[in-house]
Scaffold this motif. Structure first.
Motif, PDB file in Angstrom:
ATOM      1  N   ASN A 542      21.256  -5.799  47.120  1.00  0.00           N
ATOM      2  CA  ASN A 542      20.097  -5.803  46.794  1.00  0.00           C
ATOM      3  C   ASN A 542      19.060  -6.959  47.750  1.00  0.00           C
ATOM      4  N   ASP A 543      20.014  -8.103  47.790  1.00  0.00           N
ATOM      5  CA  ASP A 543      18.815  -9.270  49.414  1.00  0.00           C
ATOM      6  C   ASP A 543      19.299  -8.706  50.732  1.00  0.00           C
ATOM      7  N   ALA A 544      20.247  -7.426  50.962  1.00  0.00           N
ATOM      8  CA  ALA A 544      20.722  -7.688  51.763  1.00  0.00           C
ATOM      9  C   ALA A 544      19.291  -6.184  52.018  1.00  0.00           C
ATOM     10  N   PHE A 545      18.649  -5.050  50.911  1.00  0.00           N
ATOM     11  CA  PHE A 545      18.351  -4.352  51.481  1.00  0.00           C
ATOM     12  C   PHE A 545      16.561  -4.757  51.606  1.00  0.00           C
ATOM     13  N   GLN A 546      16.537  -6.289  50.930  1.00  0.00           N
ATOM     14  CA  GLN A 546      14.693  -6.152  51.144  1.00  0.00           C
ATOM     15  C   GLN A 546      15.009  -7.239  52.164  1.00  0.00           C
ATOM     16  N   GLN A 547      16.168  -7.733  52.177  1.00  0.00           N
ATOM     17  CA  GLN A 547      15.739  -8.438  54.536  1.00  0.00           C
ATOM     18  C   GLN A 547      16.122  -7.496  54.934  1.00  0.00           C
TER      19      GLN A 547
END
Length: 958
Positions: A542-547
């Motif tokens: 989820n964090d990687a997708f946002q980044q």
């Protein structure tokens, strides 16, 4: 002393407790800050009868504030010669001692009275006290409001003087008698469940439930014939659907004489409605019926106007599907129009209301939740309401509860997820509300749904090759449903919160969770451990997708701290990022698939040993599933985005909403279709006969194709009928335009807001009536409200403002029960509001209702129209604003007896060429005058005064 005491009749042998029903009127809400009692009303009730009555005004030895006088009618002169509280304290103390104290909001009246008694030198009353508000919430779970005046009105209790202590006390006494009767009629099993909830109610209110349950030991209550017990829960029996019976020859009543004979005394003959009925019947019985658009002005009676003729056309073999814009309109059709028709028709209509799955209660999940005593007192109260509601509901539709708290996480746990999520070994499978609804759908000949459900389930509602008749009521909103369906938001912060909840359900913390449930089961423990790893992986993905989104689209965007940024996205770039082979998407999909795999394995183990688990264990598993479904929904949105980009990317728009601060940052990915793109002709209309489209305000000009394009219709293949409102606008209404009103723009905003506030003040100061003021922006409402707050109007009138004093539903309830309230509302108040008689007499339009061209979807849609060689203003903005203005002005007259003034504080309607087109579409006969603002104020006052005088004269003559 101005007191009245009526003694009980002697000789009556009563043994029940005495309830002292008390209401206080005070100078304010805080006794600690010097507020005092100005009136006391007390009614003593025993064994369901009023046995004593005490009332007196009190001299508070302080000035009564103006707003209190306005609320209660009690003036300083009324209490000048009244007794002091010290003079009546002894009488009150003696009267109330040994009774059970009752009040409607007992946590105000009881402590306030005790504080006054202590101040007068008496001890606090050490008696039990109960609250009729919370008792009403439990025992009358479907009440629309729990204000005293609304409850008494619904129960036909006489309550002539709300906010008069004696009137309120007497009304509360009658309410108490009704509530005690309801309590005595509760099934013992339901009463036991209520007591087991360990409700934390005001003062000693819970004691009433406990005492009633104790009485049942010696006085058992047989179960009513319309109820049955299933696995420890009392439910209402479903009335078997009546068969169509013997087919009879029926003839449609085409003439006035035939209609009057059919109606008898039960319906009023309306000439315009009769013409509408006949035109619909004639079209659908023609050898080659066409799709049909019917605009029926306010007061036509359009619901019966379309249902009655199509009922005759459909009888005996075809079904009718009615789709409308809101759930409220669905209920109105089912509860009013269908009942009216069944009283007069020579055959019966069986109707069923159909909504999305999440509107319905999942009975099994609810029963599992009863075993958990929640930390939230309000959630426990909701459970109590539902337990009593189950005694009356046959639909399980949660909207019947009229709750504003359906956003609570608790509702996510008990909402239905659809028949597909049910197993046949579910103990409540046969009682399940969606299973019941499926059976009703087979026997119903009228299906009442909403546009959103129609768009999603057209094939299912279309009933195969039989092609039912489709009526689209409030047809102007149908295409909006398609766009709303396609427009979704992926909230990354919400996903993170759900992951955190799921982590707590499988972590090694102190509270009991899935780890404890499966600790003695090796395979179960192994899957719980895998779920921990899966959730950690999902959080990282989820964090990687946002980044990845941030790097692609936001890296070079300059912003200030705490600034909210809406950044349009390049659709091709977004699609390349969302492809299944991109690393962020692969990580997300793998983590989600792994969670599903391991939770399914865990659920399988759980169900194999169903007998060993506690209710609380089932509840924990249900919690995990509910949260998992939120993640599954987010995944569906992502796939929907991909589908939209791949199939209709040229007519879609997407954007990121980002807010960054030192403490917190958030990101949302939003987007969807800009236009319906022939969705209706491809996915809805093929399953039905030629549709009938109905509404009060559908057309924007005789030449405009706006509506036809919105509804995917060929103008040459569509029959059009327009029926004007039968109301007498020429004499009962007037529209005034302030021709010197400043044109709103960015450079004169301060001057413009001051003009609005001053003109609204002048109009309202001179006209003490129900006033609605329509805005285009919540920001403008806030600015105008802040200026009105500084005037004397604020203390004299009840000023309600959307986004400031409450939500739409709450404001409408308050406004509808007011006498001279002022309501400031934005977009959602322009339509769908019914305020008949003197509930609305002055309507002020602050600005022509054009959509903001800067709003991101409007900007993208206008760009699309330009690419297609169309003028965005004339093709979209003007028709939409014209329709919205029609709807706004349509709030004024709702019955033939209504009167009212509309005021437009936007001079563009008289100075711009398009203004003529907008005015031309307003109700036929409506007088329109263009005047300077000062003359608008004067003319408004004269017109309203004249109308009231005429009405009073008519009453006198009658």
């Amino acid at each position: 002393m101005s007191t009245t005491i009526k003694r009980r009749q002697k000789g009556k042998n009563t043994r029940g407790p005495i309830y002292s029903v008390v209401d206080l009127e005070t100078t304010g809400t805080s006794v600690n800050h010097g507020d005092r009692i100005i009136q006391v009303g007390c009614i003593l009730v025993q064994d369901g009868e009023i046995i004593n009555h005490f009332e007196t005004k009190i001299n508070p030895q302080t000035t009564i504030p103006r707003q209190i006088t306005q609320l209660t009618g009690i003036k300083n002169s009324d209490v000048r010669h009244a007794p002091l509280f010290d003079d009546v304290a002894g009488t009150l103390y003696s009267l109330l001692s040994g009774t059970i104290f009752v009040a409607h909001n007992v946590n105000f009246d009881f402590p306030f009275l005790n504080a006054e008694l202590e101040r007068a030198g008496y001890p606090s009353l050490s008696i039990e006290a109960i609250d009729t508000v919370t008792l009403s919430q439990i025992l009358m779970p479907t009440a629309k409001s729990y204000r005293l005046r609304d409850l008494t009105s619904s129960l036909s209790i006489e309550h002539d003087h709300p906010h008069s202590a004696v009137s309120d006390a007497e009304a509360t006494a009658h309410l108490l008698v009704d509530l005690m009767k309801r309590l005595r009629e509760l099934p013992t099993l339901t009463l036991e469940k209520l007591v087991e909830l360990k409700l934390n109610l005001p003062q000693q209110t819970t004691m009433i439930l406990n005492k009633e349950l104790e009485l049942r030991v010696t006085n058992p209550l047989p179960l009513s014939d319309d109820l049955y017990v299933s696995h420890g829960i009392v439910l209402h029996k479903v009335r078997p659907a009546t068969s169509q019976g013997k087919v009879v020859n029926v003839r449609y009543p085409s003439t006035k004489r035939a209609k009057l004979k059919l109606y008898e005394e039960m319906l009023k003959f309306r000439p315009t409605q009769s013409k509408m009925m006949n035109s619909i019947y004639n079209n659908y019985t023609h050898d080659a019926p066409k799709s049909m658009i019917v605009e029926a002005g306010t007061g036509t009676g359009k619901t019966l106007g379309y249902l009655l003729p199509l009922a005759y056309v459909a009888y005996p073999n075809k079904k009718i599907v009615v789709s409308t814009a809101t759930n409220l309109l669905q209920q109105q059709i089912a509860q009013k129009a269908m009942k009216q028709l069944n009283r007069i028709l020579p055959f019966e209509l069986n109707g069923v209301v159909v909504k999305g799955n999440s509107h319905y209660l999942d009975l099994a999940k609810f029963v599992h939740s009863l075993s958990i005593i929640e930390d939230s007192d309000y959630v426990q109260l909701i459970k109590a309401k539902i337990l009593v509601w189950l005694l009356g509901t046959t639909s399980g539709d949660l909207d019947e509860l009229n709750l504003n708290a359906q956003r609570s996480p608790y509702f996510a746990e008990i909402r239905h997820q659809g028949v597909k999520t049910l197993r046949e070994d579910n103990e409540f499978y046969k009682d399940d509300f969606l299973i019941r609804r499926q059976k009703q759908l087979h026997t119903a000949n009228v299906i009442i749904t909403n546009h959103s459900y129609l768009v999603d389930h057209a094939q299912e509602l279309g009933d195969g090759t039989r092609r039912p008749y489709l009526i689209v009521d409030e047809a102007q909103h149908l295409s909006e449903s398609i766009l709303r369906r396609s427009r979704q938001t992926l909230d990354f912060q919400n996903i993170r919160t759900v992951i955190h909840v799921l982590e707590n359900l499988v972590s090694n913390n102190q509270e009991r969770n899935l780890t404890n449930i499966f600790e003695e089961h090796a395979l179960g423990s192994y899957n719980v451990e895998l779920l921990r790893d899966d959730l950690c992986a999902l959080n990282e993905a989820n964090d990687a997708f946002q980044q990845a989104l941030y790097r692609q689209f936001m890296l070079n965007i300059q912003s200030n701290p705490n600034e909210l940024i809406e950044q349009p996205l390049n659709n091709q770039q977004l699609l390349s990022l969302l492809t299944p082979t991109s690393k962020p998407i692969m990580q997300l999909e793998q983590a989600l698939a792994s969670i599903q795999l391991h939770f399914v394995a865990l659920r399988h183990l759980f169900e194999q040993q169903a007998d060993r688990w506690l209710f609380s264990d089932r509840y924990l598993m249900s919690q995990f599933q509910s949260q998992w479904l939120v993640l599954a929904d987010a995944d569906n949105k992502l796939h929907q985005f991909i589908g939209t980009l791949e199939e209709r990317g040229s007519s879609a728009a997407f954007w990121l909403t980002v807010q960054q601060s030192t403490e917190h940052s958030s990101m949302k990915l939003s987007g969807g279709l800009l236009t319906a793109n022939h969705f209706l002709t491809e996915n809805v209309y093929p399953y039905f006969a030629q549709p009938l489209f109905v509404g009060a305000t559908l057309f924007t000009s005789s030449r405009s194709n706006y509506l036809y394009e919105q509804l995917d219709l060929e103008r040459s293949q569509t029959l059009q009928k327009r029926f004007a409102s039968p109301f007498n606008y020429a004499e009962r209404a007037k529209l005034l335009i302030a021709k010197d009103a400043p044109t709103p723009n960015r450079t004169n905003n301060e001057e413009y807001i001051h003009y609005l506030a001053q003109t609204i003040y002048d109009l309202c100061k001179d006209n003490e009536c129900q006033t609605m003021i329509l805005f285009n922006s919540l920001v403008t409402i806030e600015q105008v409200y802040s200026q009105l707050k500084e005037t004397d109007l604020f203390n004299q009138r009840d000023i309600l403002a959307q986004g400031i004093t409450g939500r739409r539903e709450k404001l409408l309830k308050q406004f509808a029960s007011g006498t001279s309230s002022i309501l400031l509302g934005a977009s959602s108040f322009w339509e769908g509001i019914d305020l008949p008689k003197n509930n609305l007499e002055l309507l002020i339009v602050t600005r022509l209702p054009f959509d903001s061209p800067d709003e991101i979807m409007n900007r993208a849609y206008n760009d699309l129209l330009k690419r297609e060689g169309k003028n965005p203003f004339y093709h979209s903005s003007l028709p939409k604003a014209t329709m919205r203005l029609q709807q706004g002005i349509g709030r004024l007259l709702r019955t033939p007896e209504d009167f009212g003034v509309g005021v437009i504080l936007d001079s563009r309607i008289s100075t711009r060429r398009y203004g003529y087109s907008m005015l031309k579409n307003l109700p036929k006969g409506l007088p329109v005058e263009e005047l300077p603002t000062a003359k608008v104020v004067e003319s408004t006052k004269i017109f309203l005064k004249k109308q009231r005088t005429n009405n009073e004269s008519k009453k006198f003559l009658v």
